[in-house]
Enzyme design. Structure first.
Site, PDB file in Angstrom:
ATOM      1  N   TYR A  56       0.825  -1.193   0.000  1.00  0.00           N
ATOM      2  CA  TYR A  56       0.000   0.000   0.000  1.00  0.00           C
ATOM      3  C   TYR A  56       0.871   1.259   0.000  1.00  0.00           C
ATOM      4  O   TYR A  56       1.391   1.689   1.027  1.00  0.00           O
ATOM      5  CB  TYR A  56      -0.924   0.027   1.220  1.00  0.00           C
ATOM      6  CG  TYR A  56      -1.848  -1.166   1.340  1.00  0.00           C
ATOM      7  CD1 TYR A  56      -2.218  -1.915   0.224  1.00  0.00           C
ATOM      8  CD2 TYR A  56      -2.359  -1.553   2.582  1.00  0.00           C
ATOM      9  CE1 TYR A  56      -3.071  -3.007   0.337  1.00  0.00           C
ATOM     10  CE2 TYR A  56      -3.210  -2.639   2.702  1.00  0.00           C
ATOM     11  CZ  TYR A  56      -3.556  -3.369   1.579  1.00  0.00           C
ATOM     12  OH  TYR A  56      -4.399  -4.453   1.701  1.00  0.00           O
ATOM     13  N   HIS A 140       0.110 -12.139   1.426  1.00  0.00           N
ATOM     14  CA  HIS A 140      -0.623 -11.177   0.611  1.00  0.00           C
ATOM     15  C   HIS A 140      -0.703 -11.659  -0.843  1.00  0.00           C
ATOM     16  O   HIS A 140       0.299 -11.706  -1.545  1.00  0.00           O
ATOM     17  CB  HIS A 140       0.071  -9.811   0.662  1.00  0.00           C
ATOM     18  CG  HIS A 140      -0.822  -8.665   0.300  1.00  0.00           C
ATOM     19  ND1 HIS A 140      -0.381  -7.364   0.289  1.00  0.00           N
ATOM     20  CD2 HIS A 140      -2.128  -8.622  -0.065  1.00  0.00           C
ATOM     21  CE1 HIS A 140      -1.368  -6.570  -0.054  1.00  0.00           C
ATOM     22  NE2 HIS A 140      -2.447  -7.312  -0.282  1.00  0.00           N
TER      23      HIS A 140
END
Length: 337
Positions: A56, A140
């Site tokens: 992110y 992830h």
């Protein structure tokens, strides 16, 4: 203020979580002031679960979240981050990140689910956040890396969990089938399920949710608006579903669900947030939040009373699957912040 336990671990999550992808400049710039105010507003509203990732904003989300939480009692909140994408120097920068975040691309992501990659990723995250520990760590998006993720990454995380370095481990993905494999075939305690148990897609009932229920493990629901189609009271053409323009058939169905919501005195976004918790394995809904105003709206939606009869009517009208479990008790009694 209630919390729910992650699997058989000591980690507990509030029913609503703060997703920190937006404060990493997802799709557009968010100022540092707005990012800090968003975290402050979440804290004041009682949220104590914060989720971030190196992906992110190429670390920006982690840095901002860590700075905003600094000075708060560490034992009062839970932070999760993710492994699988290492941040390394970018030898050919073009100026701006190419994966949806408005940040400089001095760094780039490199897939790595090896043991060494996991350990390095966690160390880097701790440096960026300034935290002394991570409470929860997810793999992830390991979609294309099952073998290495299952054989190397999960055992590395399990060792850290068993040593008390981290509290719980899991995986986060946009699909449910492989998440079910992580629950059934590895030491994962929890999975982060994106978009596959919503008012428009209940496919997780076929795999990951039964696996979690059978094994006593947990699910965190994200992507509950399916990229936007469920985020407004009256869906319109041109809204997005799973990152693309929504097909007309789904827009029509979302509108029909919105009409039923209105008849029960609530709204489509409020029902979309409440819906995942109708399943007993889903312990938390985490929403992306960019500003204090967004936090306020999400908290207000989360606190809305949702009558149990809404789910009954949606089942009867064929707008959700007939095997969606009934809500536990009247209204929102099964949910907590």
């Amino acid at each position: 203020m209630g919390r729910r336990q992650v699997g058989g671990t000591t980690v507990e999550l509030t029913g609503l979580g703060f997703g920190a992808s937006a404060i990493g400049n997802l799709y557009r710039v968010t100022t540092a002031t707005d990012a800090a105010a968003a975290v402050d507003a979440a804290w004041e509203a009682g949220l104590r679960y914060f989720d971030t990732a190196p992906h992110y904003g190429l670390g920006l989300s982690e840095r901002r979240l860590g700075a905003a939480l600094r000075g708060r009692p560490r034992d009062e909140y839970v932070v999760s981050s993710k492994v699988g994408r290492l941040l390394v120097p970018n030898e050919e920068p073009r100026g701006v990140d190419s994966e949806g975040f408005v940040v400089r691309d001095d760094l780039r992501r490199r897939w790595d689910f090896s043991r060494d990659g996991v350990l390095r990723s966690i160390e880097d995250t701790l440096k960026r956040t300034g935290l002394d520990r991570l409470d929860l760590v997810y793999l992830h998006d390991p979609d294309d890396h099952w073998r290495q993720a299952a054989d190397e990454a999960v055992p590395a995380l399990a060792e850290l969990r068993d040593q008390g370095v981290i509290g719980a481990i899991g995986a986060g993905m946009n699909q449910s089938a492989m998440l079910a494999r992580f629950l059934r075939e590895t030491a994962a305690d929890v999975v982060m399920l994106a978009g596959r148990y919503t008012l428009l897609d209940q496919s997780a009932l076929d795999d990951v949710l039964p696996a979690a229920q059978e094994l006593g493990k947990s699910v965190v629901a994200v992507g509950v608006f399916n990229s936007g189609l469920l985020s407004s009271d009256r869906p319109t053409e041109g809204m997005r579903y799973d990152y693309q323009e929504a097909p007309q058939a789904l827009v029509t169905r979302a509108r029909a669900i919105a009409e039923v919501c209105s008849a029960h005195g609530t709204t489509l976004p409020a029902a979309a947030i409440a819906f995942p918790s109708s399943h007993p394995t889903i312990i938390n809904v985490t929403l992306g939040m960019r500003t204090a105003e967004q936090v306020g709206r999400n908290v207000q939606l989360h606190r809305q009373h949702i009558p149990a009869s809404l789910w009954d009517d949606l089942r009867t009208q064929g707008l959700i699957r007939s095997d969606v479990p009934a809500a536990n008790g009247p209204g929102r009694s099964a949910r907590c912040l």
